[in-house]
Scaffold this active site. Structure first.
Site, PDB file in Angstrom:
ATOM      1  N   LYS A  35       0.834  -1.209   0.000  1.00  0.00           N
ATOM      2  CA  LYS A  35       0.000   0.000   0.000  1.00  0.00           C
ATOM      3  C   LYS A  35       0.864   1.251   0.000  1.00  0.00           C
ATOM      4  CE  LYS A  35      -4.203  -1.485   2.345  1.00  0.00           C
ATOM      5  NZ  LYS A  35      -5.044  -1.423   3.516  1.00  0.00           N
ATOM      6  N   GLU A 149     -15.345   9.619  12.125  1.00  0.00           N
ATOM      7  CA  GLU A 149     -15.378   9.952  10.699  1.00  0.00           C
ATOM      8  C   GLU A 149     -16.685   9.445  10.087  1.00  0.00           C
ATOM      9  OE1 GLU A 149     -13.175  11.658   8.602  1.00  0.00           O
ATOM     10  OE2 GLU A 149     -14.941  11.379   7.342  1.00  0.00           O
ATOM     11  N   PHE A 150     -17.301  10.285   9.269  1.00  0.00           N
ATOM     12  CA  PHE A 150     -18.596   9.901   8.682  1.00  0.00           C
ATOM     13  C   PHE A 150     -18.545   9.735   7.159  1.00  0.00           C
ATOM     14  CE2 PHE A 150     -19.328  12.461  12.521  1.00  0.00           C
ATOM     15  CZ  PHE A 150     -19.960  11.505  13.306  1.00  0.00           C
ATOM     16  N   ASN A 209     -24.604   4.763  12.693  1.00  0.00           N
ATOM     17  CA  ASN A 209     -24.631   3.552  11.862  1.00  0.00           C
ATOM     18  C   ASN A 209     -25.762   2.611  12.267  1.00  0.00           C
ATOM     19  OD1 ASN A 209     -22.662   4.302  10.132  1.00  0.00           O
ATOM     20  ND2 ASN A 209     -21.073   2.960  10.929  1.00  0.00           N
ATOM     21  N   GLY A 254     -34.128  -4.065  -0.764  1.00  0.00           N
ATOM     22  CA  GLY A 254     -33.195  -4.795  -1.618  1.00  0.00           C
ATOM     23  C   GLY A 254     -32.458  -5.840  -0.808  1.00  0.00           C
ATOM     24  N   CYS A 261     -18.235  -1.348   7.337  1.00  0.00           N
ATOM     25  CA  CYS A 261     -18.658  -0.561   8.509  1.00  0.00           C
ATOM     26  C   CYS A 261     -19.975  -1.031   9.127  1.00  0.00           C
ATOM     27  CB  CYS A 261     -18.754   0.914   8.135  1.00  0.00           C
ATOM     28  SG  CYS A 261     -17.136   1.645   7.854  1.00  0.00           S
ATOM     29  N   LYS A 323     -21.253  -1.720  -2.627  1.00  0.00           N
ATOM     30  CA  LYS A 323     -22.051  -0.587  -3.125  1.00  0.00           C
ATOM     31  C   LYS A 323     -21.400  -0.075  -4.403  1.00  0.00           C
ATOM     32  CE  LYS A 323     -21.624   3.427  -0.866  1.00  0.00           C
ATOM     33  NZ  LYS A 323     -21.277   4.495   0.071  1.00  0.00           N
TER      34      LYS A 323
END
Ligand SMILES: NC(=O)c1ccc[n+]([C@@H]2O[C@H](COP(=O)([O-])OP(=O)(O)OC[C@H]3O[C@@H](n4cnc5c(N)ncnc54)[C@H](O)[C@@H]3O)[C@@H](O)[C@H]2O)c1
Length: 433
Positions: A35, A149-150, A209, A254, A261, A323
């Protein structure tokens, strides 16, 4: 300001780039060599729209550099952001061992003026434990703040630079002021700044969440009812969503939520609630989790109804990331469905516009990046991730053996597919074919 960002995954890499874009001098610290090398070369090691370009820009300014561990220049930082992972343990609880070891390393390399800022999602009470641990190791009272963090994958950079709120929990004003200073350009645009006690700040993230997961599972529970009653969960969501107290967002039925998360955060939240003697308050989240997982089984059930025995039948799964606009495969509902069908002997081909290279364990799945080839002779198509490419797809290009599609995301234009001769089955709906 001089910053370090420790842990350069989805959260940390985005945060490091965002902070450099704000004009701070940032050192990104990552222990995974592959990374690190990728980032040094200006390549984000995962798919996130706009982030590669932004990384290239900030590398050119010299404001962002990378290293594998703390060195002298990182000790002098004003703020150290902890962004390492908190995956799920087998028990369901959050594994905070990466946060603890990052904190220990940092404590050995810390100046008394620096503020340590936790951004990882942690069980309530973790920050207090870390502060005690680090203060013992450092030999002075460490300044520590929690700043959840959002950001959402797919819009991570935008969310980092234009968050809908900034939350910070700290024990002292000095730490709060330092956090305020680092986000000054963002706060200047009117972003709400909430300075809270540390435990509440930790809870904001998991509570948010848990609420989002509840909203998704609520509409998926309604989908189960609609399926039993012959009603339509999409029309139902539209109708209840007009009530502004309910709202339409996150009300699409769905195959449910996944990713790195939501699933692990609700399970970690349940586990922590039990540890602190408040387990009954979150009993309902176990149902939220179960409703979510049942939707994956429902798709398998529909596949079996449509194909009879699925063994040996070719099934195409469209989309494997959890997603759209992400290549994150962690707890991906569509990938789990693909694997379950393969486990029943189906010949499952998976396609995805970007996430195929991220699929390391290809066992029992056929991976095909050419959509037309992927669809060739399929007896069933399942939409698992609502990439725009699939929503806009002209179904007549798919040369399948039988034209049956299960829309796992209620994202397809039913009329368009039916006009092209397809039988369309969608979760929570009673579509006349
Ligand atoms: N992914 C998201 O959308 C998102 C959003 C909000 C919050 N979060 C939270 O942020 C945290 C990180 O999530 P993520 O998705 O970025 O995880 P991730 O697994 O992608 O990244 C974590 C990184 O930290 C590195 N790391 C671990 N220990 C280290 C150490 N001691 N020193 C240097 N590097 C170290 C790992 O090698 C890895 O690259 C989690 O707590 C998660 O819940 C994630």
């Amino acid at each position: 300001m001089r910053l370090t960002v420790i842990g350069l995954g989805y959260l940390g890499a985005t945060h490091a780039v965002a902070m450099a874009k704000l004009g701070h001098q940032v050192i990104g610290i990552e222990q995974d060599q592959a990374k690190l090398e990728s980032l040094k070369q200006g390549k984000i090691p995962f798919h996130e729209p706009g982030l590669d370009k932004a990384l290239t820009e900030v590398l050119a300014t010299g404001l962002l550099t990378f290293q594998s561990s703390h060195k002298e220049q990182s000790q002098a930082a004003d703020l150290h952001f902890i962004c390492v992972g908190t995956p799920q343990k087998e028990s369901g609880a959050a594994d905070t061992s990466y946060v603890v070891s990052a904190a220990k390393e940092l404590a050995k390399n810390l100046s008394p003026e620096s503020v340590v800022v936790g951004k990882s999602t942690v069980p309530v009470g973790t920050a207090r434990e870390l502060k005690n641990l680090m203060s013992d190791l450092a030999g002075f009272e460490v300044h520590l703040a929690w700043n959840p963090e959002f950001l959402r994958e797919g819009t991570a950079l935008e969310d980092s630079l234009k968050p809908d709120r900034i939350v910070v929990g700290a024990w002292d004003d000095y730490s709060v002021e330092k956090v305020k200073e680092v986000y000054k350009p963002i706060l200047a645009t009117g972003t709400p700044f909430l300075s809270l006690d540390v435990e509440t700040a930790e809870l904001v993230k998991v509570a948010a969440n848990a609420f989002l997961a509840t909203k998704i599972s609520f509409i998926n529970a309604m989908a189960e009812i609609a399926e039993a009653a012959g009603a339509d969960a999409v029309a139902l969501a539209e109708a209840i969503g007009h009530d502004e107290r309910i709202g339409k967002k996150f009300l699409r039925s769905g195959i449910g939520f996944g990713g790195g998360c939501l699933p692990k955060d609700i399970r970690g939240f349940i586990a922590r609630a039990e540890e602190i003697g408040a387990g009954s308050a979150l009993e309902f989240l176990k149902d939220i989790d179960q409703i979510n997982l049942r939707r994956r089984d429902k798709v398998v059930e529909i596949a079996r109804q449509e194909l009879g025995n699925v063994s040996g039948k070719k099934i195409l799964v469209l989309g494997i990331s959890f997603k759209p606009d992400s290549d994150d495969l962690r707890d991906s509902p569509s990938l789990e469905i693909a694997r379950k069908l393969a486990g029943l002997g189906a010949s499952v081909t998976v396609h995805d516009p970007v996430a195929l290279p991220a699929l390391k364990d290809k066992s029992a799945l056929t991976v095909e990046s050419d959509l037309v080839k992927a669809a060739k002779d399929a007896e069933l198509v399942i939409l698992g991730t609502e990439w725009k490419e699939y929503r806009d797809l002209d179904p007549s290009v798919l040369e399948v053996k039988s034209k049956i599609v299960i829309d796992g995301r209620n994202a397809l234009d039913v009329d368009k597919w039916q006009k092209a001769g397809w039988k369309v089955i969608a979760l929570g709906r009673n579509i006349k074919n």
